[in-house]
Design a protein around this motif. Structure first.
Motif, PDB file in Angstrom:
ATOM      1  N   GLY A 148       1.614   8.308  -2.226  1.00  0.00           N
ATOM      2  CA  GLY A 148       1.886   7.767  -3.550  1.00  0.00           C
ATOM      3  C   GLY A 148       0.661   7.219  -4.232  1.00  0.00           C
ATOM      4  O   GLY A 148       0.604   7.111  -5.450  1.00  0.00           O
ATOM      5  N   MET A 149      -0.366   6.859  -3.454  1.00  0.00           N
ATOM      6  CA  MET A 149      -1.630   6.339  -3.952  1.00  0.00           C
ATOM      7  C   MET A 149      -1.457   5.170  -4.918  1.00  0.00           C
ATOM      8  O   MET A 149      -2.189   5.012  -5.875  1.00  0.00           O
ATOM      9  CB  MET A 149      -2.450   7.435  -4.617  1.00  0.00           C
ATOM     10  CG  MET A 149      -3.929   7.075  -4.793  1.00  0.00           C
ATOM     11  SD  MET A 149      -4.835   6.835  -3.274  1.00  0.00           S
ATOM     12  CE  MET A 149      -5.094   8.520  -2.798  1.00  0.00           C
ATOM     13  N   ALA A 150      -0.435   4.330  -4.690  1.00  0.00           N
ATOM     14  CA  ALA A 150      -0.244   3.163  -5.529  1.00  0.00           C
ATOM     15  C   ALA A 150       0.376   2.049  -4.705  1.00  0.00           C
ATOM     16  O   ALA A 150       1.104   2.295  -3.751  1.00  0.00           O
ATOM     17  CB  ALA A 150       0.654   3.490  -6.721  1.00  0.00           C
ATOM     18  N   SER A 151       0.058   0.834  -5.075  1.00  0.00           N
ATOM     19  CA  SER A 151       0.666  -0.345  -4.491  1.00  0.00           C
ATOM     20  C   SER A 151       1.719  -0.871  -5.447  1.00  0.00           C
ATOM     21  O   SER A 151       1.770  -0.472  -6.613  1.00  0.00           O
ATOM     22  CB  SER A 151      -0.395  -1.425  -4.247  1.00  0.00           C
ATOM     23  OG  SER A 151      -1.283  -1.032  -3.239  1.00  0.00           O
ATOM     24  N   THR A 152       2.522  -1.762  -4.945  1.00  0.00           N
ATOM     25  CA  THR A 152       3.556  -2.398  -5.751  1.00  0.00           C
ATOM     26  C   THR A 152       3.368  -3.898  -5.682  1.00  0.00           C
ATOM     27  O   THR A 152       3.164  -4.449  -4.601  1.00  0.00           O
ATOM     28  CB  THR A 152       4.955  -2.030  -5.212  1.00  0.00           C
ATOM     29  OG1 THR A 152       5.082  -0.610  -5.213  1.00  0.00           O
ATOM     30  CG2 THR A 152       6.053  -2.638  -6.068  1.00  0.00           C
ATOM     31  N   ASP A 153       3.449  -4.563  -6.819  1.00  0.00           N
ATOM     32  CA  ASP A 153       3.355  -6.017  -6.859  1.00  0.00           C
ATOM     33  C   ASP A 153       4.619  -6.600  -6.219  1.00  0.00           C
ATOM     34  O   ASP A 153       5.733  -6.323  -6.666  1.00  0.00           O
ATOM     35  CB  ASP A 153       3.206  -6.478  -8.306  1.00  0.00           C
ATOM     36  CG  ASP A 153       3.211  -7.985  -8.461  1.00  0.00           C
ATOM     37  OD1 ASP A 153       2.749  -8.677  -7.532  1.00  0.00           O
ATOM     38  OD2 ASP A 153       3.674  -8.469  -9.501  1.00  0.00           O
ATOM     39  N   ASP A 154       4.442  -7.395  -5.156  1.00  0.00           N
ATOM     40  CA  ASP A 154       5.582  -7.989  -4.455  1.00  0.00           C
ATOM     41  C   ASP A 154       6.467  -8.821  -5.376  1.00  0.00           C
ATOM     42  O   ASP A 154       7.684  -8.797  -5.274  1.00  0.00           O
ATOM     43  CB  ASP A 154       5.096  -8.894  -3.313  1.00  0.00           C
ATOM     44  CG  ASP A 154       4.671  -8.135  -2.080  1.00  0.00           C
ATOM     45  OD1 ASP A 154       5.013  -6.949  -1.950  1.00  0.00           O
ATOM     46  OD2 ASP A 154       3.982  -8.749  -1.235  1.00  0.00           O
ATOM     47  N   LEU A 155       5.869  -9.575  -6.257  1.00  0.00           N
ATOM     48  CA  LEU A 155       6.617 -10.516  -7.090  1.00  0.00           C
ATOM     49  C   LEU A 155       7.469  -9.827  -8.154  1.00  0.00           C
ATOM     50  O   LEU A 155       8.629 -10.157  -8.344  1.00  0.00           O
ATOM     51  CB  LEU A 155       5.643 -11.497  -7.752  1.00  0.00           C
ATOM     52  CG  LEU A 155       6.265 -12.611  -8.595  1.00  0.00           C
ATOM     53  CD1 LEU A 155       7.154 -13.500  -7.725  1.00  0.00           C
ATOM     54  CD2 LEU A 155       5.169 -13.445  -9.238  1.00  0.00           C
ATOM     55  N   THR A 156       6.900  -8.832  -8.842  1.00  0.00           N
ATOM     56  CA  THR A 156       7.598  -8.220  -9.977  1.00  0.00           C
ATOM     57  C   THR A 156       8.155  -6.834  -9.695  1.00  0.00           C
ATOM     58  O   THR A 156       8.972  -6.332 -10.452  1.00  0.00           O
ATOM     59  CB  THR A 156       6.641  -8.084 -11.177  1.00  0.00           C
ATOM     60  OG1 THR A 156       5.579  -7.202 -10.807  1.00  0.00           O
ATOM     61  CG2 THR A 156       6.101  -9.444 -11.608  1.00  0.00           C
ATOM     62  N   LEU A 201       1.448  -0.445  -9.301  1.00  0.00           N
ATOM     63  CA  LEU A 201       0.056  -0.654  -9.704  1.00  0.00           C
ATOM     64  C   LEU A 201      -0.674   0.694  -9.710  1.00  0.00           C
ATOM     65  O   LEU A 201      -0.277   1.613  -8.994  1.00  0.00           O
ATOM     66  CB  LEU A 201      -0.607  -1.643  -8.744  1.00  0.00           C
ATOM     67  CG  LEU A 201       0.103  -3.002  -8.646  1.00  0.00           C
ATOM     68  CD1 LEU A 201      -0.506  -3.855  -7.520  1.00  0.00           C
ATOM     69  CD2 LEU A 201       0.048  -3.744  -9.964  1.00  0.00           C
ATOM     70  N   PRO A 202      -1.756   0.808 -10.461  1.00  0.00           N
ATOM     71  CA  PRO A 202      -2.436   2.105 -10.611  1.00  0.00           C
ATOM     72  C   PRO A 202      -3.341   2.524  -9.455  1.00  0.00           C
ATOM     73  O   PRO A 202      -4.113   3.468  -9.594  1.00  0.00           O
ATOM     74  CB  PRO A 202      -3.258   1.915 -11.891  1.00  0.00           C
ATOM     75  CG  PRO A 202      -3.543   0.465 -11.943  1.00  0.00           C
ATOM     76  CD  PRO A 202      -2.322  -0.201 -11.366  1.00  0.00           C
ATOM     77  N   GLY A 203      -3.269   1.845  -8.337  1.00  0.00           N
ATOM     78  CA  GLY A 203      -4.085   2.202  -7.175  1.00  0.00           C
ATOM     79  C   GLY A 203      -3.623   1.405  -5.975  1.00  0.00           C
ATOM     80  O   GLY A 203      -2.672   0.637  -6.041  1.00  0.00           O
ATOM     81  N   ARG A 231      -7.650  -4.197 -11.379  1.00  0.00           N
ATOM     82  CA  ARG A 231      -7.419  -5.378 -10.561  1.00  0.00           C
ATOM     83  C   ARG A 231      -5.929  -5.646 -10.508  1.00  0.00           C
ATOM     84  O   ARG A 231      -5.214  -5.488 -11.496  1.00  0.00           O
ATOM     85  CB  ARG A 231      -8.124  -6.599 -11.156  1.00  0.00           C
ATOM     86  CG  ARG A 231      -9.631  -6.526 -11.078  1.00  0.00           C
ATOM     87  CD  ARG A 231     -10.060  -6.795  -9.682  1.00  0.00           C
ATOM     88  NE  ARG A 231     -11.486  -6.613  -9.486  1.00  0.00           N
ATOM     89  CZ  ARG A 231     -12.152  -7.188  -8.515  1.00  0.00           C
ATOM     90  NH1 ARG A 231     -11.554  -7.985  -7.658  1.00  0.00           N
ATOM     91  NH2 ARG A 231     -13.423  -6.951  -8.367  1.00  0.00           N
ATOM     92  N   GLY A 232      -5.470  -6.061  -9.344  1.00  0.00           N
ATOM     93  CA  GLY A 232      -4.069  -6.390  -9.160  1.00  0.00           C
ATOM     94  C   GLY A 232      -3.759  -7.790  -9.662  1.00  0.00           C
ATOM     95  O   GLY A 232      -4.638  -8.494 -10.167  1.00  0.00           O
ATOM     96  N   LEU A 277      -8.013  -2.567  -7.077  1.00  0.00           N
ATOM     97  CA  LEU A 277      -7.076  -1.454  -6.932  1.00  0.00           C
ATOM     98  C   LEU A 277      -7.921  -0.193  -6.897  1.00  0.00           C
ATOM     99  O   LEU A 277      -8.756   0.014  -7.782  1.00  0.00           O
ATOM    100  CB  LEU A 277      -6.096  -1.414  -8.109  1.00  0.00           C
ATOM    101  CG  LEU A 277      -5.232  -2.665  -8.280  1.00  0.00           C
ATOM    102  CD1 LEU A 277      -4.415  -2.577  -9.567  1.00  0.00           C
ATOM    103  CD2 LEU A 277      -4.331  -2.887  -7.073  1.00  0.00           C
ATOM    104  N   VAL A 278      -7.752   0.628  -5.867  1.00  0.00           N
ATOM    105  CA  VAL A 278      -8.627   1.783  -5.690  1.00  0.00           C
ATOM    106  C   VAL A 278      -7.854   3.091  -5.646  1.00  0.00           C
ATOM    107  O   VAL A 278      -6.698   3.142  -5.229  1.00  0.00           O
ATOM    108  CB  VAL A 278      -9.503   1.643  -4.417  1.00  0.00           C
ATOM    109  CG1 VAL A 278     -10.456   0.479  -4.549  1.00  0.00           C
ATOM    110  CG2 VAL A 278      -8.663   1.479  -3.176  1.00  0.00           C
ATOM    111  N   ARG A 279      -8.527   4.126  -6.120  1.00  0.00           N
ATOM    112  CA  ARG A 279      -8.020   5.507  -6.078  1.00  0.00           C
ATOM    113  C   ARG A 279      -9.136   6.376  -5.510  1.00  0.00           C
ATOM    114  O   ARG A 279     -10.182   5.876  -5.164  1.00  0.00           O
ATOM    115  CB  ARG A 279      -7.612   5.969  -7.465  1.00  0.00           C
ATOM    116  CG  ARG A 279      -6.429   5.161  -8.029  1.00  0.00           C
ATOM    117  CD  ARG A 279      -5.837   5.749  -9.282  1.00  0.00           C
ATOM    118  NE  ARG A 279      -5.256   7.064  -9.125  1.00  0.00           N
ATOM    119  CZ  ARG A 279      -4.037   7.331  -8.632  1.00  0.00           C
ATOM    120  NH1 ARG A 279      -3.289   6.371  -8.193  1.00  0.00           N
ATOM    121  NH2 ARG A 279      -3.582   8.558  -8.581  1.00  0.00           N
TER     122      ARG A 279
END
Length: 167
Positions: free
Chosen positions: A40-48, A52-54, A105-106, A112-114
């Motif tokens: 998926g090459m993306a992270s997810t913000d735990d809170l919301t 995220l784009p990387g 930036r997260g 945030l990296v790709r």
């Protein structure tokens, strides 16, 4: 992105320091590994829950203000600051080194990296060495675990802590 069938493992703090000295755009990511992350090459913000784009990661590159201080201590600090992730993110989470391009930036100001290229796993013994290196320093340092400061035992967010378990 294809993942090599077997990544090498960095087995000492000195070896990781040499790796950091030899290149740029290196990051450490605490997760279940490249195979789990690179689809998926993306992270997810735990809170919301926002995608995220990387991938959230932590920079290993030495900052110019570090000057001529030991790279070994720099690397120890970078690992130590987020060492709580190995327990707070669940079973199978471990650190690995990657090369990538920062795309933003997260929510906790983490890179945030790709365009990720997996480099190596980091052995658990290296984390122990990092903790020992930090313990030898003057001053009081602690991992960047907001859960401990709130007394809840569970971190929400935190640099490199997006993903609901695969930071």
């Amino acid at each position: 992105m294809t993942v090599p069938s077997e990544l090498p493992t960095v087995t000492s703090l000195d070896e990781l320091a040499r790796l950091v000295e030899s290149g740029r755009n290196l990051y450490v990511r605490w997760s279940r590994g490249p195979r789990a992350d690179l689809g998926g090459m993306a992270s997810t913000d735990d809170l919301t829950g926002i995608s995220l784009p990387g991938l959230s990661a932590n920079a290993l590159d030495v900052e110019p203000w570090w000057s001529h201080r030991p790279v070994r201590l720099w690397v120890a600090r970078r690992l130590y600051d987020y060492s709580h992730l190995r327990s707070s993110k669940g079973p199978g989470v471990r650190p690995w080194v990657l090369r990538g391009s920062e795309v933003g930036r997260g929510p906790d100001n983490e890179p945030l990296v790709r365009d990720v290229v997996p480099i190596a796993w980091i052995d658990a013994g290296v984390i122990n060495d990092a903790e020992e290196e930090v313990a030898r320093q003057q001053g009081e340092w602690g991992p960047m675990d907001r859960g401990l400061s709130r007394g809840s035992g569970g971190a929400v967010g935190g640099a490199g802590e997006a993903d609901g378990g695969t930071a």
